[in-house]
Design a protein around this motif. Structure first.
Motif, PDB file in Angstrom:
ATOM      1  N   TYR A  54     -31.736 -18.394  22.177  1.00 46.14           N
ATOM      2  CA  TYR A  54     -30.711 -17.862  23.072  1.00 46.14           C
ATOM      3  C   TYR A  54     -29.343 -17.892  22.382  1.00 46.14           C
ATOM      4  O   TYR A  54     -28.559 -16.945  22.492  1.00 46.14           O
ATOM      5  N   ALA A  55     -29.077 -18.999  21.673  1.00 45.03           N
ATOM      6  CA  ALA A  55     -27.812 -19.085  20.935  1.00 45.03           C
ATOM      7  C   ALA A  55     -27.752 -18.024  19.840  1.00 45.03           C
ATOM      8  O   ALA A  55     -26.699 -17.414  19.608  1.00 45.03           O
ATOM      9  N   GLU A  56     -28.880 -17.768  19.197  1.00 41.96           N
ATOM     10  CA  GLU A  56     -28.904 -16.756  18.140  1.00 41.96           C
ATOM     11  C   GLU A  56     -28.656 -15.356  18.703  1.00 41.96           C
ATOM     12  O   GLU A  56     -27.939 -14.553  18.090  1.00 41.96           O
ATOM     13  N   VAL A  57     -29.235 -15.076  19.869  1.00 38.57           N
ATOM     14  CA  VAL A  57     -29.020 -13.767  20.489  1.00 38.57           C
ATOM     15  C   VAL A  57     -27.557 -13.592  20.870  1.00 38.57           C
ATOM     16  O   VAL A  57     -26.951 -12.534  20.624  1.00 38.57           O
ATOM     17  N   LEU A  58     -26.954 -14.623  21.474  1.00 41.87           N
ATOM     18  CA  LEU A  58     -25.570 -14.526  21.938  1.00 41.87           C
ATOM     19  C   LEU A  58     -24.571 -14.512  20.786  1.00 41.87           C
ATOM     20  O   LEU A  58     -23.405 -14.143  20.985  1.00 41.87           O
ATOM     21  N   GLN A  59     -25.008 -14.915  19.585  1.00 42.85           N
ATOM     22  CA  GLN A  59     -24.129 -14.891  18.423  1.00 42.85           C
ATOM     23  C   GLN A  59     -24.450 -13.758  17.457  1.00 42.85           C
ATOM     24  O   GLN A  59     -23.774 -13.613  16.432  1.00 42.85           O
ATOM     25  N   SER A  60     -25.448 -12.964  17.797  1.00 42.03           N
ATOM     26  CA  SER A  60     -25.877 -11.880  16.915  1.00 42.03           C
ATOM     27  C   SER A  60     -25.045 -10.622  17.175  1.00 42.03           C
ATOM     28  O   SER A  60     -25.009 -10.115  18.288  1.00 42.03           O
ATOM     29  N   ASP A  61     -24.392 -10.127  16.137  1.00 42.10           N
ATOM     30  CA  ASP A  61     -23.613  -8.899  16.278  1.00 42.10           C
ATOM     31  C   ASP A  61     -24.512  -7.706  16.597  1.00 42.10           C
ATOM     32  O   ASP A  61     -24.116  -6.801  17.347  1.00 42.10           O
ATOM     33  N   ALA A  62     -25.721  -7.694  16.035  1.00 40.16           N
ATOM     34  CA  ALA A  62     -26.644  -6.578  16.267  1.00 40.16           C
ATOM     35  C   ALA A  62     -27.059  -6.514  17.733  1.00 40.16           C
ATOM     36  O   ALA A  62     -27.025  -5.441  18.360  1.00 40.16           O
ATOM     37  N   TYR A  63     -27.433  -7.664  18.305  1.00 38.86           N
ATOM     38  CA  TYR A  63     -27.845  -7.689  19.706  1.00 38.86           C
ATOM     39  C   TYR A  63     -26.666  -7.401  20.640  1.00 38.86           C
ATOM     40  O   TYR A  63     -26.799  -6.659  21.620  1.00 38.86           O
ATOM     41  N   LEU A  64     -25.508  -7.984  20.348  1.00 35.05           N
ATOM     42  CA  LEU A  64     -24.354  -7.792  21.219  1.00 35.05           C
ATOM     43  C   LEU A  64     -23.869  -6.349  21.179  1.00 35.05           C
ATOM     44  O   LEU A  64     -23.500  -5.777  22.214  1.00 35.05           O
ATOM     45  N   SER A  65     -23.876  -5.749  19.994  1.00 33.39           N
ATOM     46  CA  SER A  65     -23.477  -4.350  19.886  1.00 33.39           C
ATOM     47  C   SER A  65     -24.450  -3.437  20.638  1.00 33.39           C
ATOM     48  O   SER A  65     -24.033  -2.511  21.350  1.00 33.39           O
ATOM     49  N   ALA A  66     -25.742  -3.711  20.492  1.00 39.58           N
ATOM     50  CA  ALA A  66     -26.748  -2.912  21.204  1.00 39.58           C
ATOM     51  C   ALA A  66     -26.634  -3.115  22.714  1.00 39.58           C
ATOM     52  O   ALA A  66     -26.785  -2.156  23.490  1.00 39.58           O
ATOM     53  N   ALA A  67     -26.363  -4.341  23.144  1.00 37.75           N
ATOM     54  CA  ALA A  67     -26.214  -4.608  24.575  1.00 37.75           C
ATOM     55  C   ALA A  67     -24.995  -3.886  25.140  1.00 37.75           C
ATOM     56  O   ALA A  67     -25.041  -3.335  26.255  1.00 37.75           O
ATOM     57  N   TRP A  68     -23.904  -3.864  24.385  1.00 38.92           N
ATOM     58  CA  TRP A  68     -22.706  -3.158  24.836  1.00 38.92           C
ATOM     59  C   TRP A  68     -22.976  -1.657  24.942  1.00 38.92           C
ATOM     60  O   TRP A  68     -22.541  -1.003  25.896  1.00 38.92           O
ATOM     61  N   THR A  69     -23.697  -1.102  23.974  1.00 43.11           N
ATOM     62  CA  THR A  69     -24.046   0.319  24.024  1.00 43.11           C
ATOM     63  C   THR A  69     -24.911   0.618  25.242  1.00 43.11           C
ATOM     64  O   THR A  69     -24.691   1.613  25.946  1.00 43.11           O
ATOM     65  N   SER A  70     -25.906  -0.238  25.504  1.00 43.85           N
ATOM     66  CA  SER A  70     -26.767  -0.035  26.671  1.00 43.85           C
ATOM     67  C   SER A  70     -25.985  -0.149  27.967  1.00 43.85           C
ATOM     68  O   SER A  70     -26.217   0.616  28.913  1.00 43.85           O
ATOM     69  N   LEU A  71     -25.057  -1.102  28.023  1.00 35.57           N
ATOM     70  CA  LEU A  71     -24.246  -1.274  29.231  1.00 35.57           C
ATOM     71  C   LEU A  71     -23.356  -0.060  29.461  1.00 35.57           C
ATOM     72  O   LEU A  71     -23.262   0.452  30.591  1.00 35.57           O
ATOM     73  N   GLU A 230     -40.985  -4.612  15.355  1.00 35.28           N
ATOM     74  CA  GLU A 230     -41.675  -3.838  14.323  1.00 35.28           C
ATOM     75  C   GLU A 230     -41.570  -4.482  12.950  1.00 35.28           C
ATOM     76  O   GLU A 230     -42.536  -4.473  12.172  1.00 35.28           O
ATOM     77  N   PHE A 231     -40.418  -5.079  12.647  1.00 30.25           N
ATOM     78  CA  PHE A 231     -40.185  -5.555  11.287  1.00 30.25           C
ATOM     79  C   PHE A 231     -40.165  -7.076  11.166  1.00 30.25           C
ATOM     80  O   PHE A 231     -40.671  -7.619  10.181  1.00 30.25           O
ATOM     81  N   SER A 232     -39.573  -7.778  12.120  1.00 29.94           N
ATOM     82  CA  SER A 232     -39.478  -9.239  11.996  1.00 29.94           C
ATOM     83  C   SER A 232     -39.561  -9.891  13.363  1.00 29.94           C
ATOM     84  O   SER A 232     -38.551 -10.352  13.913  1.00 29.94           O
ATOM     85  N   PRO A 233     -40.742  -9.906  13.966  1.00 28.20           N
ATOM     86  CA  PRO A 233     -40.866 -10.473  15.318  1.00 28.20           C
ATOM     87  C   PRO A 233     -40.613 -11.977  15.332  1.00 28.20           C
ATOM     88  O   PRO A 233     -41.219 -12.735  14.578  1.00 28.20           O
ATOM     89  N   ASP A 234     -39.707 -12.390  16.188  1.00 26.70           N
ATOM     90  CA  ASP A 234     -39.419 -13.807  16.371  1.00 26.70           C
ATOM     91  C   ASP A 234     -39.066 -14.032  17.841  1.00 26.70           C
ATOM     92  O   ASP A 234     -38.875 -13.071  18.590  1.00 26.70           O
TER      93      ASP A 234
END
Length: 265
Positions: A54-71, A230-234
């Motif tokens: 959860y900390a990694e998701v909230l600190q990930s620029d890739a996830y946050l940027s994608a979330a902002w685009t979706s929002l 697809e590339f790095s499931p975690d």
């Protein structure tokens, strides 16, 4: 005369309902449990417990940027589909338009058209007549697939509307825009809220249309999840999915708190 229900039917019906509930909720339990795994890969049951993903998701620029685009995409979709869908529902319900049945069926056709076919067609249209995939194309595509939900929910609200209030406003000298904004639309607010909820969730969670209409500089959250799987499931995928589940649950609770789910349904 209808005979009494046999005694063995009721426990069987209860077991059937429980089985259906387990079948529907089991995937969610797996996702939530996998999100707190200490392992480096997606596993179930989780090997140890950790909140690092959860900390990694909230600190990930890739996830946050994608979330902002979706929002941003979901909010624009809600604004467009709610405006167009409410106007279409009012026109179809209050006026005798020639070909009203055909127009209504046309508006509801995205419900029966496979998303994959629609996405391919949308890509072809924007490739020929536009500049190819873009955020604008995504907004148009999501508006089309969410419009039927707004029309249906607002139409259902209009069916329960008291016509005497509009007639009283007209007799009191209210102008047409005053009647619509002060009398008619307030009575449709539950249907509009339900339509906005469906439009937001469908747009935010959509992956099919986004797969075909995404531009190089546009990546939505579902597409980010798909790329990670697809590339790095975690377990970060499970963590962001759990956050999306929690967001949907919060929206449902807010609707219930403000309008009441019984009125919306």
């Amino acid at each position: 005369m209808i005979g009494a229900v046999p005694g063995w039917v009721r426990p069987l019906a209860v077991l059937f309902v429980i089985a259906i509930a387990i079948f529907m909720l089991a995937p969610l339990v797996v996702v939530v449990a996998s999100s707190v795994s200490a392992s480096e890969f997606l596993v179930f049951p989780p090997r140890g417990l950790s909140g690092r993903w959860y900390a990694e998701v909230l600190q990930s620029d890739a996830y946050l940027s994608a979330a902002w685009t979706s929002l941003l995409l979901a909010l624009m979709t809600v604004a467009l589909s709610l405006s167009l869908g409410t106007a279409a529902a009012l026109a179809l319900a209050r006026f005798r338009i020639p070909g009203r049945a055909f127009i209504s069926s046309l508006f509801l056709s995205p419900l029966i058209l496979p998303s994959l076919i629609f996405a391919i067609g949308l890509l072809m249209v924007f490739s020929i007549y536009g500049n190819g995939p873009s955020l604008f194309g995504l907004v148009i595509g999501h508006t089309v697939i969410t419009l039927p939900y707004v029309i249906r929910t607002v139409t259902a609200s209009l069916a329960d509307m008291d016509p005497h209030l509009d007639e009283a406003a007209r007799m009191m000298g209210a102008r047409w825009w005053q009647r619509y904004f002060l009398v008619i639309l307030p009575q449709c607010r539950t249907g509009m809220a339900a339509g906005a909820f469906f439009a937001f969730n469908i747009s935010f969670d959509d992956a099919v249309v986004a797969l075909f209409m995404r531009a190089p500089d546009v990546e939505t959250l579902p597409m980010r999840i798909y790329s990670t799987l697809e590339f790095s499931p975690d377990p970060s995928v499970a963590a962001v999915s759990t956050i999306m589940i929690a967001m949907t649950a919060v929206l449902v609770l807010l609707l219930d708190r403000i309008f009441g789910l019984s009125k919306i349904m």
